[in-house]
Design a protein around this motif. Structure first.
Motif, PDB file in Angstrom:
ATOM      1  N   ARG A 131     -69.313  26.634  76.487  1.00 19.30           N
ATOM      2  CA  ARG A 131     -67.912  26.560  76.035  1.00 19.30           C
ATOM      3  C   ARG A 131     -67.662  25.383  75.108  1.00 19.30           C
ATOM      4  N   ARG A 132     -68.422  24.283  75.300  1.00 18.97           N
ATOM      5  CA  ARG A 132     -68.148  23.107  74.473  1.00 18.97           C
ATOM      6  C   ARG A 132     -68.615  23.282  73.027  1.00 18.97           C
ATOM      7  N   SER A 133     -69.431  24.319  72.784  1.00 24.60           N
ATOM      8  CA  SER A 133     -69.920  24.543  71.410  1.00 24.60           C
ATOM      9  C   SER A 133     -68.970  25.441  70.610  1.00 24.60           C
ATOM     10  N   LEU A 152     -82.004  14.762  89.466  1.00 19.99           N
ATOM     11  CA  LEU A 152     -80.891  15.024  88.537  1.00 19.99           C
ATOM     12  C   LEU A 152     -80.913  16.523  88.292  1.00 19.99           C
ATOM     13  N   GLY A 153     -79.844  17.203  88.701  1.00 19.02           N
ATOM     14  CA  GLY A 153     -79.920  18.658  88.817  1.00 19.02           C
ATOM     15  C   GLY A 153     -79.013  19.422  87.885  1.00 19.02           C
ATOM     16  N   GLY A 154     -78.513  20.546  88.408  1.00 22.92           N
ATOM     17  CA  GLY A 154     -77.680  21.437  87.618  1.00 22.92           C
ATOM     18  C   GLY A 154     -78.445  22.634  87.096  1.00 22.92           C
ATOM     19  N   THR A 207     -78.119  31.726  70.805  1.00 26.39           N
ATOM     20  CA  THR A 207     -78.454  31.145  72.106  1.00 26.39           C
ATOM     21  C   THR A 207     -79.219  29.847  71.910  1.00 26.39           C
ATOM     22  N   LYS A 208     -79.144  28.992  72.933  1.00 25.79           N
ATOM     23  CA  LYS A 208     -80.027  27.835  72.969  1.00 25.79           C
ATOM     24  C   LYS A 208     -81.342  28.291  73.612  1.00 25.79           C
ATOM     25  N   ASP A 209     -82.439  27.618  73.302  1.00 26.72           N
ATOM     26  CA  ASP A 209     -83.729  27.972  73.899  1.00 26.72           C
ATOM     27  C   ASP A 209     -83.806  27.379  75.311  1.00 26.72           C
ATOM     28  N   GLY A 268     -70.762  11.585  87.083  1.00 25.10           N
ATOM     29  CA  GLY A 268     -71.628  10.695  86.312  1.00 25.10           C
ATOM     30  C   GLY A 268     -71.870   9.383  87.037  1.00 25.10           C
ATOM     31  N   PHE A 269     -72.885   8.640  86.547  1.00 25.55           N
ATOM     32  CA  PHE A 269     -73.250   7.350  87.147  1.00 25.55           C
ATOM     33  C   PHE A 269     -72.615   6.199  86.377  1.00 25.55           C
ATOM     34  N   GLY A 270     -72.053   6.502  85.201  1.00 29.27           N
ATOM     35  CA  GLY A 270     -71.550   5.436  84.339  1.00 29.27           C
ATOM     36  C   GLY A 270     -72.657   4.908  83.442  1.00 29.27           C
ATOM     37  N   SER A 310     -79.541  15.217  95.594  1.00 34.69           N
ATOM     38  CA  SER A 310     -79.393  15.916  94.312  1.00 34.69           C
ATOM     39  C   SER A 310     -78.102  15.469  93.668  1.00 34.69           C
ATOM     40  N   SER A 311     -78.160  15.277  92.352  1.00 36.07           N
ATOM     41  CA  SER A 311     -76.977  14.830  91.617  1.00 36.07           C
ATOM     42  C   SER A 311     -76.532  15.900  90.621  1.00 36.07           C
ATOM     43  N   LEU A 312     -75.240  16.194  90.630  1.00 36.50           N
ATOM     44  CA  LEU A 312     -74.652  17.145  89.684  1.00 36.50           C
ATOM     45  C   LEU A 312     -73.575  16.437  88.875  1.00 36.50           C
ATOM     46  N   GLY A 321     -70.782  17.573  87.957  1.00 37.05           N
ATOM     47  CA  GLY A 321     -69.445  17.863  88.490  1.00 37.05           C
ATOM     48  C   GLY A 321     -68.533  18.530  87.484  1.00 37.05           C
ATOM     49  N   ARG A 322     -69.105  19.172  86.469  1.00 35.17           N
ATOM     50  CA  ARG A 322     -68.290  19.797  85.418  1.00 35.17           C
ATOM     51  C   ARG A 322     -67.886  21.212  85.768  1.00 35.17           C
ATOM     52  N   VAL A 323     -68.788  21.936  86.449  1.00 32.68           N
ATOM     53  CA  VAL A 323     -68.528  23.340  86.786  1.00 32.68           C
ATOM     54  C   VAL A 323     -67.618  23.365  88.006  1.00 32.68           C
TER      55      VAL A 323
HETATM   56  P1  NAP Z   1     -75.373  15.509  79.078  1.00 34.27           P
HETATM   57  O1  NAP Z   1     -74.553  15.772  77.872  1.00 34.27           O
HETATM   58  O2  NAP Z   1     -76.800  15.152  78.896  1.00 34.27           O
HETATM   59  O3  NAP Z   1     -74.722  14.329  79.954  1.00 34.27           O
HETATM   60  C1  NAP Z   1     -73.428  13.816  79.720  1.00 34.27           C
HETATM   61  C2  NAP Z   1     -73.056  12.941  80.899  1.00 34.27           C
HETATM   62  O4  NAP Z   1     -72.803  13.737  82.062  1.00 34.27           O
HETATM   63  C3  NAP Z   1     -74.151  11.981  81.326  1.00 34.27           C
HETATM   64  O5  NAP Z   1     -74.153  10.828  80.515  1.00 34.27           O
HETATM   65  C4  NAP Z   1     -73.778  11.730  82.766  1.00 34.27           C
HETATM   66  O6  NAP Z   1     -72.678  10.828  82.856  1.00 34.27           O
HETATM   67  C5  NAP Z   1     -73.273  13.064  83.217  1.00 34.27           C
HETATM   68  N1  NAP Z   1     -74.328  13.902  83.834  1.00 34.27           N
HETATM   69  C6  NAP Z   1     -75.066  14.884  83.250  1.00 34.27           C
HETATM   70  N2  NAP Z   1     -75.881  15.465  84.139  1.00 34.27           N
HETATM   71  C7  NAP Z   1     -75.667  14.813  85.319  1.00 34.27           C
HETATM   72  C8  NAP Z   1     -76.206  14.945  86.623  1.00 34.27           C
HETATM   73  N3  NAP Z   1     -77.149  15.872  86.921  1.00 34.27           N
HETATM   74  N4  NAP Z   1     -75.742  14.112  87.589  1.00 34.27           N
HETATM   75  C9  NAP Z   1     -74.790  13.184  87.312  1.00 34.27           C
HETATM   76  N5  NAP Z   1     -74.236  13.018  86.102  1.00 34.27           N
HETATM   77  C10 NAP Z   1     -74.664  13.829  85.114  1.00 34.27           C
HETATM   78  O7  NAP Z   1     -75.257  16.727  80.110  1.00 34.27           O
HETATM   79  P2  NAP Z   1     -74.631  18.189  79.908  1.00 34.27           P
HETATM   80  O8  NAP Z   1     -75.410  18.892  78.881  1.00 34.27           O
HETATM   81  O9  NAP Z   1     -73.155  18.030  79.809  1.00 34.27           O
HETATM   82  O10 NAP Z   1     -74.993  18.842  81.325  1.00 34.27           O
HETATM   83  C11 NAP Z   1     -74.257  18.501  82.482  1.00 34.27           C
HETATM   84  C12 NAP Z   1     -74.898  19.191  83.688  1.00 34.27           C
HETATM   85  O11 NAP Z   1     -74.909  20.599  83.501  1.00 34.27           O
HETATM   86  C13 NAP Z   1     -76.342  18.781  83.944  1.00 34.27           C
HETATM   87  O12 NAP Z   1     -76.488  18.641  85.340  1.00 34.27           O
HETATM   88  C14 NAP Z   1     -77.157  19.936  83.421  1.00 34.27           C
HETATM   89  O13 NAP Z   1     -78.362  20.101  84.134  1.00 34.27           O
HETATM   90  C15 NAP Z   1     -76.199  21.113  83.633  1.00 34.27           C
HETATM   91  N6  NAP Z   1     -76.341  22.192  82.648  1.00 34.27           N
HETATM   92  C16 NAP Z   1     -76.298  21.919  81.323  1.00 34.27           C
HETATM   93  C17 NAP Z   1     -76.421  22.955  80.410  1.00 34.27           C
HETATM   94  C18 NAP Z   1     -76.436  22.688  78.921  1.00 34.27           C
HETATM   95  O14 NAP Z   1     -76.568  23.656  78.152  1.00 34.27           O
HETATM   96  N7  NAP Z   1     -76.303  21.468  78.461  1.00 34.27           N
HETATM   97  C19 NAP Z   1     -76.597  24.263  80.866  1.00 34.27           C
HETATM   98  C20 NAP Z   1     -76.640  24.516  82.239  1.00 34.27           C
HETATM   99  C21 NAP Z   1     -76.510  23.464  83.120  1.00 34.27           C
HETATM  100  P3  NAP Z   1     -72.869   9.238  83.081  1.00 34.27           P
HETATM  101  O15 NAP Z   1     -73.305   8.702  81.754  1.00 34.27           O
HETATM  102  O16 NAP Z   1     -71.518   8.781  83.513  1.00 34.27           O
HETATM  103  O17 NAP Z   1     -73.924   9.058  84.144  1.00 34.27           O
END
Ligand code: NAP
Length: 240
Positions: A133-135, A7-9, A191-193, A47-49, A27-29, A31-33
């Motif tokens: 951006r979501r904050s 589970l990546g990103g 900032t976040k840590d 997402g996987f649901g 690797s799973s992303l 798909g937001r960016v």
């Molecule tokens: P989150 O709030 O924990 O997850 C929300 C939903 O997004 C999950 O329930 C899942 O959907 C889906 N999801 C998240 N990460 C996924 C992955 N790697 N593969 C497939 N589905 C994923 O996550 P988030 O904070 O929005 O982060 C989303 C992605 O951005 C992650 O990959 C994370 O590593 C990356 N990222 C996050 C941040 C941050 O500050 N949060 C910063 C940099 C990068 P389903 O329930 O449908 O499976």
């Protein structure tokens, strides 16, 4: 050959995917960016649901090692990973870069959440906002303050009038961060840590400029999940 789902990103997830030469890796992303940095090898997007969806995916794809290498603030995905690992019996390891540590000359205030960070802003602050951006809505409610909000992709419109958006993606340099603080007359950094080297330069620039930092603490990992900060250790675990 082991079948590993990462589970990546994150940069760590990409480093792990590149180093797992003795395994079949997906690797799973999320798909937001819009234009994500892609890891080596097979990639799936979206997402996987929920936790049940992930558990079903692990079974269907006969995965025998799961690595949660998501960002330390991807709390929901980490919870789903822990739940799906328990439900399927697939061993789970979290790969988490260490958080940042305060150094001499730093002026950090640690807070437990984004709303707490918004509440901790001095009145009339000019804020360098780097929490994603979501904050933005959480902070823009502080009408007395002004924000330079940096994000990889644009926030959902409309952008509040006390927010200027700066689209950029790290890594950043200390000189570049110093210039931003100066040019926009910023007097506090939020900032976040997140940890790691890619976005650390802002902390050095804030220290040099005697600017306080409001640091949002990480959420805890789900209970019982084993973790490492070391990509090589995660690779050995996944292939072992
Ligand atoms: P989150 O709030 O924990 O997850 C929300 C939903 O997004 C999950 O329930 C899942 O959907 C889906 N999801 C998240 N990460 C996924 C992955 N790697 N593969 C497939 N589905 C994923 O996550 P988030 O904070 O929005 O982060 C989303 C992605 O951005 C992650 O990959 C994370 O590593 C990356 N990222 C996050 C941040 C941050 O500050 N949060 C910063 C940099 C990068 P389903 O329930 O449908 O499976």
């Amino acid at each position: 050959m082991r079948r590993v789902l990462i589970l990546g990103g994150t940069a760590e997830a990409r480093a792990l995917a590149a180093s797992l030469t003795g395994a079949h890796v997906v690797s799973s992303l999320a798909g937001r960016v819009t234009d994500p940095r892609l890891p080596a090898g097979e990639v799936r997007l979206g997402g996987f649901g929920g936790a049940e969806g992930l558990a079903a995916w692990l079974r269907e794809n006969r995965i025998d090692r799961l690595v949660d290498a998501t960002h330390p603030f991807a709390e929901r995905m980490s919870a789903h990973a822990a739940h799906a690992a328990r439900a399927t019996g697939v061993p789970l390891l979290a790969l988490r870069r260490p958080g940042w540590a305060e150094e001499d000359g730093d002026d950090w205030r640690r807070v437990p959440s984004l709303p707490a960070a918004a509440g901790a802003l001095p009145r009339g602050a000019r804020v360098f906002l780097t929490t994603g951006r979501r904050s933005i809505p959480v902070f823009a409610a502080r009408a007395d303050a002004w924000f330079l909000a940096r994000s990889v992709d644009p926030p959902e419109p409309p952008v509040p009038s006390n927010v200027e958006v700066l689209l950029a993606r790290g890594p950043y340099t200390v000189d570049g961060e110093r210039a931003l603080l100066r040019e926009h007359r910023l007097d506090v950094l939020v900032t976040k840590d997140s940890g790691g080297a890619m976005t650390r330069a802002k902390l050095t620039a804030a220290r040099d400029a005697h600017i306080p930092v409001i640091m949002v603490d990480r959420p805890p990992l789900p209970e019982g999940v084993q973790a490492t900060g070391d990509v090589a250790a995660a690779a050995a675990w996944a292939q072992g």
